[in-house]
Design a protein around this motif. Sequence first.
Motif, PDB file in Angstrom:
ATOM      1  N   PHE A 133      15.119  37.833  14.275  1.00 15.87           N
ATOM      2  CA  PHE A 133      14.568  36.965  13.224  1.00 15.87           C
ATOM      3  C   PHE A 133      14.863  37.527  11.831  1.00 15.87           C
ATOM      4  O   PHE A 133      15.285  36.786  10.931  1.00 15.87           O
ATOM      5  N   ILE A 134      14.643  38.826  11.642  1.00 13.07           N
ATOM      6  CA  ILE A 134      14.884  39.423  10.321  1.00 13.07           C
ATOM      7  C   ILE A 134      16.368  39.361   9.966  1.00 13.07           C
ATOM      8  O   ILE A 134      16.738  39.010   8.838  1.00 13.07           O
ATOM      9  N   LEU A 135      17.211  39.672  10.940  1.00 15.22           N
ATOM     10  CA  LEU A 135      18.654  39.618  10.681  1.00 15.22           C
ATOM     11  C   LEU A 135      19.096  38.186  10.348  1.00 15.22           C
ATOM     12  O   LEU A 135      19.889  37.964   9.415  1.00 15.22           O
ATOM     13  N   THR A 177      26.924  37.263  25.545  1.00 14.91           N
ATOM     14  CA  THR A 177      27.031  38.350  26.526  1.00 14.91           C
ATOM     15  C   THR A 177      28.465  38.855  26.644  1.00 14.91           C
ATOM     16  O   THR A 177      28.716  40.069  26.654  1.00 14.91           O
ATOM     17  N   MET A 178      29.416  37.919  26.707  1.00  8.23           N
ATOM     18  CA  MET A 178      30.818  38.314  26.846  1.00  8.23           C
ATOM     19  C   MET A 178      31.333  39.006  25.588  1.00  8.23           C
ATOM     20  O   MET A 178      32.077  39.998  25.667  1.00  8.23           O
ATOM     21  N   VAL A 179      30.954  38.475  24.409  1.00  8.90           N
ATOM     22  CA  VAL A 179      31.430  39.069  23.151  1.00  8.90           C
ATOM     23  C   VAL A 179      30.860  40.469  22.963  1.00  8.90           C
ATOM     24  O   VAL A 179      31.576  41.406  22.578  1.00  8.90           O
ATOM     25  N   VAL A 180      29.563  40.626  23.237  1.00  9.22           N
ATOM     26  CA  VAL A 180      28.949  41.960  23.095  1.00  9.22           C
ATOM     27  C   VAL A 180      29.600  42.946  24.056  1.00  9.22           C
ATOM     28  O   VAL A 180      29.894  44.088  23.695  1.00  9.22           O
ATOM     29  N   SER A 181      29.859  42.508  25.295  1.00 10.17           N
ATOM     30  CA  SER A 181      30.493  43.403  26.277  1.00 10.17           C
ATOM     31  C   SER A 181      31.896  43.797  25.849  1.00 10.17           C
ATOM     32  O   SER A 181      32.344  44.911  26.109  1.00 10.17           O
ATOM     33  N   ALA A 182      32.586  42.860  25.167  1.00  9.88           N
ATOM     34  CA  ALA A 182      33.970  43.136  24.756  1.00  9.88           C
ATOM     35  C   ALA A 182      34.042  44.013  23.510  1.00  9.88           C
ATOM     36  O   ALA A 182      34.916  44.867  23.399  1.00  9.88           O
ATOM     37  N   SER A 198      20.071  39.665  23.759  1.00  9.04           N
ATOM     38  CA  SER A 198      18.878  38.879  23.435  1.00  9.04           C
ATOM     39  C   SER A 198      18.728  38.710  21.925  1.00  9.04           C
ATOM     40  O   SER A 198      18.391  37.626  21.436  1.00  9.04           O
ATOM     41  N   MET A 199      18.998  39.788  21.175  1.00  9.86           N
ATOM     42  CA  MET A 199      18.804  39.727  19.722  1.00  9.86           C
ATOM     43  C   MET A 199      19.763  38.725  19.078  1.00  9.86           C
ATOM     44  O   MET A 199      19.363  37.924  18.228  1.00  9.86           O
ATOM     45  N   PHE A 200      21.044  38.739  19.490  1.00  7.03           N
ATOM     46  CA  PHE A 200      21.998  37.813  18.874  1.00  7.03           C
ATOM     47  C   PHE A 200      21.732  36.369  19.309  1.00  7.03           C
ATOM     48  O   PHE A 200      21.997  35.436  18.542  1.00  7.03           O
TER      49      PHE A 200
END
Length: 332
Positions: A133-135, A177-182, A198-200
């Motif tokens: 939320f803050i981001l 999920t895929m972008v964070v893993s990559a 979860s945050m993104f």
Amino acid sequence: MNPLKWAMVAPFYKLMAGEDRKSQVNLILKTIGLPLSGLVIFLLLWQGAASHINTSLGQFPGPVQTYEQFEALQAEAKAEGVKEQAFYERQEARNARKLEKNPDAEVKIRDYIGPPTFFDQIGRSLVTVMSGFILASIIAIPIGIIIGLSANAYAAVNPLIQIFKPVSPLAWLPLVTMVVSALYVTDDPAFDKAFLNSMFTVLLCCLWPTIINTAAGVATVTQDLKNVSQVLRLSWWTHVRKIVLPCSIPMMFTGLRISLGIAWMVLIAAEMLAQNPGLGKFVWDEFQNGSSDSLGRIMVAVITIGIVGFFLDRGMLMLQKAVSWDKSVTLR
């Protein structure tokens, strides 16, 4: 902070002081009596309906069974705390004996890795939702101000807002999920990938209400105030800080409160779907557990989610009251 100014405390103080007792009694009944009566009626309806619902896991839990499960969760958390304390005491004693024999010995300090308690899951969800939320607010508020001030910027950004605004945030979850893993590949991660996923996801769902409402708030700046800014030859930044922000705060906070409410709902669903740690995972695990206590524990989680969401909204309301320049406006 003066407690006598609190809406729920002031009538009692005035009643004890003998100030217009009839009005104070009516005010107490309105502010406390009516909400309590509504709560009692809800509990009675809940108990009555629960006693007539039988599921494959047993009878649907009523208020009493739910409270019993809450006490059980408290006991489990307390027992886990005792285990954690004993673990660190054993580790400290072992390291002390090792150093006593050999002062140059290299001792190892390990973190306790016991299962997270119900209250750990609440803390995890709160950290995740507030981070996202803050981001999102840091990104969305400047965008909202810019497109509110510039018709050209609004024309350029508005199609994107209208396209992505209706997209369910959960639809973003596989992509996130895929972008964070990559992209998040490191031997010493500062954050675990489940937290980032979860945050993104929360961030993506928080953007649009804040952008739209901030831009709408900026649009409420009257022509008279714009003329004053021009006459005083205020710089762009001073114009934003002294005129635009104070005028747009009510709409901006409306967007922030909507965003935070949506974020909390989306986070629970995202944690359930992705099996990321948090309250959503707790609910899913209890559903999969299938014990006779599971329904009661899920009801505890449901009520906790609602109460946490309520306090998050009240927190935003208090913040809005603190920064709002017009103290005469009633904020709810």
